[in-house]
Design an enzyme around this catalytic site. Structure first.
Site, short mmCIF file in Angstrom:
data_model
loop_
_atom_site.label_atom_id
_atom_site.label_comp_id
_atom_site.label_asym_id
_atom_site.label_seq_id
_atom_site.Cartn_x
_atom_site.Cartn_y
_atom_site.Cartn_z
N LYS A 198 -21.69 20.18 1.61
CA LYS A 198 -20.95 19.34 2.55
C LYS A 198 -19.88 20.12 3.32
O LYS A 198 -19.34 19.62 4.30
CB LYS A 198 -20.24 18.20 1.79
CG LYS A 198 -21.13 17.16 1.17
CD LYS A 198 -20.25 16.02 0.62
CE LYS A 198 -21.09 14.93 -0.03
NZ LYS A 198 -21.54 15.33 -1.37
N GLU A 232 -14.34 7.67 -10.06
CA GLU A 232 -13.55 8.23 -8.96
C GLU A 232 -12.95 7.10 -8.14
O GLU A 232 -13.27 6.86 -6.99
CB GLU A 232 -14.43 9.13 -8.08
CG GLU A 232 -13.64 9.98 -7.10
CD GLU A 232 -14.52 10.92 -6.28
OE1 GLU A 232 -13.95 11.58 -5.40
OE2 GLU A 232 -15.73 10.99 -6.52
N HIS A 248 -16.41 22.93 -10.01
CA HIS A 248 -16.83 21.70 -9.33
C HIS A 248 -16.56 21.85 -7.84
O HIS A 248 -15.41 21.77 -7.40
CB HIS A 248 -16.08 20.50 -9.90
CG HIS A 248 -16.50 19.17 -9.35
ND1 HIS A 248 -16.92 18.13 -10.16
CD2 HIS A 248 -16.57 18.70 -8.09
CE1 HIS A 248 -17.21 17.08 -9.41
NE2 HIS A 248 -17.00 17.40 -8.14
N ASP A 306 -13.43 21.06 -5.62
CA ASP A 306 -14.12 19.89 -5.10
C ASP A 306 -14.51 20.14 -3.65
O ASP A 306 -14.99 21.21 -3.30
CB ASP A 306 -13.27 18.64 -5.27
CG ASP A 306 -14.11 17.37 -5.34
OD1 ASP A 306 -15.33 17.45 -5.48
OD2 ASP A 306 -13.54 16.27 -5.26
N ASN A 307 -14.25 19.19 -2.78
CA ASN A 307 -14.70 19.29 -1.40
C ASN A 307 -13.77 20.19 -0.58
O ASN A 307 -12.61 20.37 -0.92
CB ASN A 307 -14.76 17.90 -0.77
CG ASN A 307 -15.73 16.99 -1.48
OD1 ASN A 307 -15.46 16.54 -2.59
ND2 ASN A 307 -16.87 16.73 -0.87
N HIS A 367 -18.58 21.27 -3.64
CA HIS A 367 -19.64 20.62 -2.85
C HIS A 367 -19.89 21.51 -1.64
O HIS A 367 -19.56 21.18 -0.51
CB HIS A 367 -19.22 19.22 -2.42
CG HIS A 367 -19.15 18.22 -3.52
ND1 HIS A 367 -20.21 17.40 -3.86
CD2 HIS A 367 -18.15 17.92 -4.38
CE1 HIS A 367 -19.85 16.62 -4.89
NE2 HIS A 367 -18.61 16.92 -5.22
N HIS A 421 -20.14 12.62 -12.03
CA HIS A 421 -18.96 12.10 -11.35
C HIS A 421 -18.68 10.74 -12.01
O HIS A 421 -19.54 9.86 -11.97
CB HIS A 421 -19.22 11.86 -9.87
CG HIS A 421 -19.22 13.10 -9.03
ND1 HIS A 421 -20.04 14.18 -9.28
CD2 HIS A 421 -18.51 13.40 -7.90
CE1 HIS A 421 -19.83 15.09 -8.34
NE2 HIS A 421 -18.91 14.66 -7.50
#
Length: 438
Positions: A83, A230, A78, A333-334, A80, A227
């Site tokens: 971004k 969250e 997972h 994640d991010n 991103h 998602h």
């Protein structure tokens, strides 16, 4: 350190026994679940795994690892990537989830193919150097981004095919799928061989939205990646609704749900009911401990410039889910964007932070699978994320011998092998993005 010949032995290695596949060893793992083994590598494949010191290697070159830990390459389920690395250009003004959304919406205005491609490629360079073999990224897919992000992904997927396995998930809010644009997006995902997904949040139409996503996925034979929840609102129950819909629709594809934060603040009765449904539906759960720690329960009063100490860690109920025999993984994640201002696409950092945040120790048990084998299986990749005879020698050799060592120092001096050959682990220079970020 690693021989350049095609056939050699790695001697005196320590491997978490949970990461070994189809290997029978007549030894008891130590208190941390580690076994001491020798591995023979031939033509990029693991030929033998035996208890250390039990096989005479004769003339074959050997490397004594002195009990350094050896892991399979990471699987990051997972992320991103689209971004990534925009923090210096568009930081989160207050560190809140709402602040992250506003910042990303602003930054998206300057996204084009080159911008997205280069930032995603930078993330891939980091991941590869740290020892990752497979990555799943969510791609913002609303409006014009459906073309920009997916075309950038397709180019990178092709160019990196000999180094990384890449998967992509469509990321939109679920009401998009009730529109003609949503159906068109589902067609694009099918064309690209991607995964259908989106952000589920509580609203009057949430049941119909989730049902529609399942219908679109079934019609196109697509897997699903949501998602869910969250937030820290105990009334947010989209994970439960996804599980109920999966059972009603008799969906046969793979389903994973990320975040699931609100589960940790719900009543015991609600938790028990939701976990039972998730197990029955065969849903895998992805926790994003670093990003959730950063965003969840952050209280900031802008007018007074006051910050409140968070009361909880933001993560979902990893232990309870796993104890119910639900597949649980953790992921990056991010990375260096408004949703998480830090990170370096490093699977070890993810595992290290997860251990500390969610107490994945005492014992460590099979938690190392959460960034390797479990993630691979949820991605439909059966032969990676584990170490076994006949599998490619895609390995990470850490300088640390015990968990207290690999989880204490950065392990920036790790050795990464791909098909038995040592790769260049030099990380890309941040200056590569200066002309984009300013």
């Amino acid at each position: 350190m690693i021989p350049t010949v095609s056939n050699y032995w790695l001697k005196n290695a320590q491997i978490p026994v949970c990461l070994l596949s189809n290997v029978v060893l007549e030894q008891t793992p130590n208190r941390e679940g580690l076994v001491n083994v020798d591995l023979e590598i031939a033509s990029g494949v693991i030929r033998q795994i035996v208890a250390s010191g039990t096989v005479e290697t004769r003339e074959t070159p050997t490397v004594n690892l002195h009990k350094k830990q050896v892991w399979p390459c990471f699987v990051d389920i997972h992320t991103h990537l689209d971004k990534g690395h925009i923090w210096e250009r568009t930081p989160n003004p207050d560190g809140t989830f709402h602040g992250a959304l506003k910042a990303v919406w602003k930054d998206i205005e300057v996204w084009n193919f080159e911008d997205v491609y280069r930032r995603m490629e930078f993330g891939l360079k980091c991941s590869y150097a740290h020892g990752t073999k497979a990555i799943r990224t969510h791609l913002d897919s609303g409006g014009r981004l459906a073309d920009i992000s997916w075309e950038a992904f397709r180019s990178l997927q092709k160019e990196w095919s000999d180094k990384l396995i890449l998967q992509a998930v469509a990321l939109v809010t679920l009401e998009e799928y009730l529109t003609a644009a949503g159906e068109k997006l589902a067609d694009k995902v099918a064309e690209f061989g991607g995964i259908l997904g989106g952000v589920a949040y509580m609203n009057p139409e949430i049941d119909r939205q989730i049902e529609r996503v399942f219908e679109l996925a079934k019609d196109r034979n697509l897997d699903l990646d949501f998602h869910t929840d969250e937030n820290g609102d105990p009334d947010s129950i989209t994970l439960k609704k996804v599980a109920e819909t999966a059972l009603k629709s008799d969906f046969s594809g793979k389903i994973v749900c990320g975040h699931c934060c609100s589960l940790a603040v719900q009543s015991p009765e609600q938790v028990t009911e939701t976990i039972a449904l998730v197990k029955q539906a065969g849903i895998g759960i992805i926790s994003l401990p670093m990003c959730n720690l950063y965003l969840q329960d952050r209280q900031y009063q802008q007018q007074l410039n006051l910050t409140q100490t968070p009361r909880w860690r933001g993560v979902t109920l990893l232990h309870e889910l796993k104890q119910s025999e639900i597949a649980v993984a953790v992921a990056s994640d991010n990375c260096r964007d408004p949703f998480y201002g830090f990170g370096d696409h490093d699977g070890l950092e993810v595992f290290k932070m997860a251990v500390r945040i969610a107490h994945l120790d005492h014992p460590f048990g099979d938690w190392p699978q959460a960034v390797t084998q479990t993630s691979a299986e949820l991605m439909g990749l059966s032969n990676i994320g584990k170490i076994g005879v006949g599998l490619p020698a895609d390995l990470i050799i850490f300088q640390g011998r015990y968990f207290s060592e690999i989880l204490s120092r950065s392990q920036h001096d790790r050795i990464v092998l791909r098909k038995g050959k040592e790769i260049n682990t030099t990380l890309p220079d941040y200056q590569e993005l200066d002309d984009l970020i300013g």
